[in-house]
Scaffold this motif. Structure first.
Motif, PDB file in Angstrom:
ATOM      1  N   PRO A   1       0.794  -1.226   0.000  1.00 20.12           N
ATOM      2  CA  PRO A   1       0.000   0.000   0.000  1.00 20.12           C
ATOM      3  C   PRO A   1       0.827   1.278   0.000  1.00 20.12           C
ATOM      4  O   PRO A   1       0.354   2.344  -0.391  1.00 20.12           O
ATOM      5  CB  PRO A   1      -0.823  -0.106   1.285  1.00 20.12           C
ATOM      6  CG  PRO A   1      -0.805  -1.549   1.652  1.00 20.12           C
ATOM      7  CD  PRO A   1       0.515  -2.054   1.177  1.00 20.12           C
ATOM      8  N   SER A   2       2.085   1.176   0.422  1.00 25.82           N
ATOM      9  CA  SER A   2       2.946   2.351   0.547  1.00 25.82           C
ATOM     10  C   SER A   2       4.394   1.948   0.305  1.00 25.82           C
ATOM     11  O   SER A   2       4.768   0.780   0.477  1.00 25.82           O
ATOM     12  CB  SER A   2       2.798   2.963   1.944  1.00 25.82           C
ATOM     13  OG  SER A   2       3.783   3.959   2.184  1.00 25.82           O
TER      14      SER A   2
ATOM     15  N   ILE B   1       1.743  -1.801   8.763  1.00 24.69           N
ATOM     16  CA  ILE B   1       1.345  -2.367   7.471  1.00 24.69           C
ATOM     17  C   ILE B   1       2.295  -3.521   7.176  1.00 24.69           C
ATOM     18  O   ILE B   1       3.351  -3.335   6.573  1.00 24.69           O
ATOM     19  CB  ILE B   1       1.397  -1.316   6.338  1.00 24.69           C
ATOM     20  CG1 ILE B   1       0.645  -0.057   6.736  1.00 24.69           C
ATOM     21  CG2 ILE B   1       0.818  -1.889   5.046  1.00 24.69           C
ATOM     22  CD1 ILE B   1       0.722   1.062   5.697  1.00 24.69           C
TER      23      ILE B   1
ATOM     24  N   THR C   1       4.393  -4.055   3.925  1.00 22.01           N
ATOM     25  CA  THR C   1       5.569  -3.233   3.613  1.00 22.01           C
ATOM     26  C   THR C   1       6.832  -3.869   4.189  1.00 22.01           C
ATOM     27  O   THR C   1       7.885  -3.877   3.534  1.00 22.01           O
ATOM     28  CB  THR C   1       5.400  -1.806   4.162  1.00 22.01           C
ATOM     29  OG1 THR C   1       5.264  -1.836   5.604  1.00 22.01           O
ATOM     30  CG2 THR C   1       4.180  -1.128   3.559  1.00 22.01           C
TER      31      THR C   1
ATOM     32  N   ALA D   1       4.155   1.224  -3.930  1.00 21.07           N
ATOM     33  CA  ALA D   1       2.728   1.392  -4.194  1.00 21.07           C
ATOM     34  C   ALA D   1       2.487   1.237  -5.696  1.00 21.07           C
ATOM     35  O   ALA D   1       3.400   1.375  -6.513  1.00 21.07           O
ATOM     36  CB  ALA D   1       2.253   2.758  -3.707  1.00 21.07           C
TER      37      ALA D   1
ATOM     38  N   SER E   1      -5.542  -9.077  -4.081  1.00 19.47           N
ATOM     39  CA  SER E   1      -5.010  -7.915  -4.793  1.00 19.47           C
ATOM     40  C   SER E   1      -4.591  -8.284  -6.207  1.00 19.47           C
ATOM     41  O   SER E   1      -4.868  -7.563  -7.175  1.00 19.47           O
ATOM     42  CB  SER E   1      -3.830  -7.309  -4.022  1.00 19.47           C
ATOM     43  OG  SER E   1      -2.826  -8.273  -3.771  1.00 19.47           O
TER      44      SER E   1
END
Length: 311
Positions: free
Chosen positions: A190-191, A198, A201, A225, A258
């Motif tokens: 996500p980042s 998270i 990551t 991301a 995803s």
């Protein structure tokens, strides 16, 4: 009546000519089509055979196979047709591959879970206990030859770290067989910032570190991301220094949800052609959605020819 959903593309998927040309450089593999008696899989196999990409072996209900062949105008005289209806079709395909009579196995009109369960069980004899299999999509859009390789969007649901290592390695291997020198890999999260809150990551950062030693033939970065993987401009805007951003050859996703969403959005929203296969077993498994058209199935057969012939 409401207007058609605006996010759906009207572009028909096209199997990239370059992929077909590369596959023709290898001997056509003997492809066992499991539960063959349905128009989409039969049309894909027909196109593959006529393009010189495969020697079909049709497995399923013999009478239904003949009826569908007549329906689509395919003369299957001379082809090997094996009567193994319903739940017996996938085990029969496994037997052929185990005995060296098939070079690849393709999913026909059968649920993916049923198809894979029959092939991946240790008793099928197509993999050993230590081997982790992974699925890779080869995704292109009409008019462009360059693919994005996406893993794993179809097999491993919530893969642990060793499985994600294996999926990454399979995708890098496929990239090499496709002639992609030093493939660039983005690990989706996500980042781009590593954060304990998270977990994806932290996992991506660990995978990237593992790859530096284990896969020196690839450039692997993460966490990244989605906008960074696809867009160099996004990297500039975020002041993110990267050799992969906007130039990725491979994207590794953290879970099937995803990955499956990205693959289907590209197919439905961009008119992309997505051929796919499972790697890591004795022979490749050509795995496509039952709703995908002949172009994706043709691309899958081409990938199977490249993997089976380029071993």
């Amino acid at each position: 009546m409401r207007e058609p959903f605006p996010f759906l593309s009207g572009i028909a998927p096209v199997c990239p000519p370059g992929l077909i040309a590369r596959a023709r450089g290898f001997r056509p593999p003997r492809v066992a089509l499991v539960n063959a008696a349905a128009p989409f899989p039969m049309q894909g196999m027909q196109e593959a055979a006529e393009a010189g990409l495969a020697e079909p072996i049709l497995i399923g209900d013999r009478n239904k196979i003949a009826a569908v062949a007549e329906q689509i105008g395919w003369d299957i005289t001379g082809l090997r047709v094996i009567h193994a209806p319903r739940e017996t079709a996938a085990p029969e395909a496994a037997r052929l591959a185990r005995e060296g009579q098939a070079d690849a196995i393709m999913k026909g009109q059968i649920h993916s879970t049923t198809f894979l369960r029959a092939l991946l069980t240790l008793s099928a004899g197509l993999r050993d206990r230590s081997m982790r299999c992974g699925h890779v999509f080869h995704i292109t859009v009409a008019g462009h030859e360059r693919p994005l390789l996406l893993t794993d969007a179809a097999l491993n649901v919530n893969p642990d770290m060793p499985t994600r290592h294996a999926c990454l390695a399979h995708a890098v291997t496929l990239a090499g067989k496709l002639g992609i020198d030093r493939p660039k890999v983005g690990l989706l999260a996500p980042s781009e910032d590593v954060s304990p809150s998270i977990p994806n990551t932290e996992e991506a950062a660990a995978i990237a570190e593992w790859a530096r030693l284990s896969l020196p033939q690839a450039i692997v970065e993460g966490p990244m991301a989605l906008d960074l993987i696809f867009s160099h401009e996004a990297a500039v805007a975020k002041n993110y220094t990267s050799r992969v951003a906007g130039d990725a050859d491979v994207m590794v996703v953290p879970n099937i949800t995803s990955g499956n969403a990205i693959f289907k959005l590209m197919v439905l929203g961009m008119g992309a052609c997505a051929g796919g296969l499972v790697m890591g077993a004795k022979v490749p498994f050509l795995l496509t959605s039952r709703s995908q058209d002949a172009a994706a199935r043709l691309a899958s057969v081409a990938l199977g020819a490249i993997v089976a012939g380029g071993a």
